[in-house]
Enzyme design. Structure first.
Site, mmCIF file in Angstrom:
data_model
loop_
_atom_site.group_PDB
_atom_site.id
_atom_site.type_symbol
_atom_site.label_atom_id
_atom_site.label_comp_id
_atom_site.label_asym_id
_atom_site.label_seq_id
_atom_site.Cartn_x
_atom_site.Cartn_y
_atom_site.Cartn_z
ATOM 1 N N SER A 1 0.844 -1.197 0.000
ATOM 2 C CA SER A 1 0.000 0.000 0.000
ATOM 3 C C SER A 1 0.884 1.253 0.000
ATOM 4 O O SER A 1 1.694 1.431 -0.897
ATOM 5 C CB SER A 1 -0.955 -0.048 1.195
ATOM 6 N N ASP B 1 -0.256 -5.061 -3.356
ATOM 7 C CA ASP B 1 -1.628 -4.546 -3.434
ATOM 8 C C ASP B 1 -1.718 -3.025 -3.549
ATOM 9 O O ASP B 1 -2.528 -2.373 -2.879
ATOM 10 C CB ASP B 1 -2.469 -5.039 -2.255
ATOM 11 N N HIS C 1 -6.665 -6.640 1.305
ATOM 12 C CA HIS C 1 -5.611 -5.659 1.038
ATOM 13 C C HIS C 1 -4.350 -5.939 1.853
ATOM 14 O O HIS C 1 -3.240 -5.841 1.331
ATOM 15 C CB HIS C 1 -6.158 -4.262 1.357
#
Length: 294
Positions: A121, A145, A273
């Site tokens: 992220s 992700d 996620h």
């Protein structure tokens, strides 16, 4: 109320869940003074050539289970404004300022050692920015992700979770809120993460350790990372994208990544996620395979 819990108290439990050897590795706190303030990190073993950068609102402990499954020396960094690292007065936690802070830590803790940089992220786009500004530090890139093509609407889960009052009556209240928001699959693992990502104030209330939960008035974190595409497209290092089946990357976003970085390997894992928390053993296996190829 004091909160002097041993931050490594959960390692044995994490190790058992991923089937890691019973003998726990040596892990200790290290850090460096940077332009962003003090930046803290967890050093697993010695002489790391693997650096891990967490996502927004998390901290270095998010990688514990993955690193136990992987079983190799590593440096897991608390990004500025997170974990035990200092908060920035300007609330600038964009990828490039983060990358400068990470570079300072690597120069202090692992001087001269090129790294496989794994970022999830916000940590993933920070890893791209690090490869752009300090290519001498980056041997390989693993992006988890996230993509420069991530759309703001794809990250609403985290944005909504951080919205509203961020003072809680107990850690269990945070666990319940996270589960209701679809963050985390295992209550037990999520509870461990909440302990490591919060502190108990003198009045008994609980708050997050990271700055994103306590922004200055009118401050907001920019999630438009499109200006990082040229850096990612230009880098010559091996690239691995790992994305979750229920993560933030839509098929269209993954397709754009494949088109713009055609030499990149792409691995999909059945997870949300936070793959490093949902499927740490699977992520460790993907990392191990990528490392063995290069």
């Amino acid at each position: 109320m004091s909160d002097d819990r041993d931050e490594f108290a959960f390692l044995a439990e994490d190790a058992a869940e991923v089937g890691a050897p019973a003998g726990l590795p040596a892990v200790r706190r290290v850090g460096a003074t940077t332009a962003a303030g003090a930046v803290s990190a967890l050093l697993w073993g010695d002489a790391p050539d693997l650096t891990l950068l967490h996502g927004g609102g998390l901290n270095a402990h998010t990688w514990d289970a993955t690193l136990l499954a992987l079983g190799r020396p590593a440096l897991a960094v608390d990004l500025p404004g997170h974990g035990d690292s200092a908060w920035r007065d300007d609330f600038d936690y964009a990828p490039r300022p983060n990358a400068r802070a990470v570079a300072a830590v690597l120069d202090a803790v692992a001087p001269g050692a090129r790294q496989t940089v794994v970022g999830q992220s916000l940590g993933g786009v920070t890893a791209i920015a690090l490869a752009e500004s300090r290519p001498d530090l980056v041997e390989r890139l693993v992006i988890v992700d996230v993509s420069p093509g991530l759309r703001a609407e794809d990250a609403t889960q985290v944005r909504d979770f951080l919205a509203g009052p961020q003072v809680f009556g107990s850690r269990e209240e945070i666990v319940e809120k996270a589960l209701a928001a679809g963050i985390g699959f295992s209550r037990r693992a999520l509870a461990r993460g909440v302990v490591l990502n919060t502190r108990v104030r003198d009045d008994g209330t609980v708050v997050f350790k990271h700055h994103l939960a306590s922004p200055p008035p009118d401050a907001r974190l920019n999630v438009d990372f499109r200006d990082l595409w040229p850096a990612l497209e230009a880098t010559a290092v091996p690239v691995l994208l790992v994305h979750g089946t229920h993560g933030f990357l839509t098929p269209e976003t993954v397709g754009e990544f494949r088109s713009r970085v055609p030499r990149a390997e792409i691995v999909e894992i059945e997870a949300g996620h936070n793959i490093q928390e949902h499927q740490p053993a699977a992520l460790a296996a993907a990392l191990s395979g990528f490392l063995a190829e290069s």
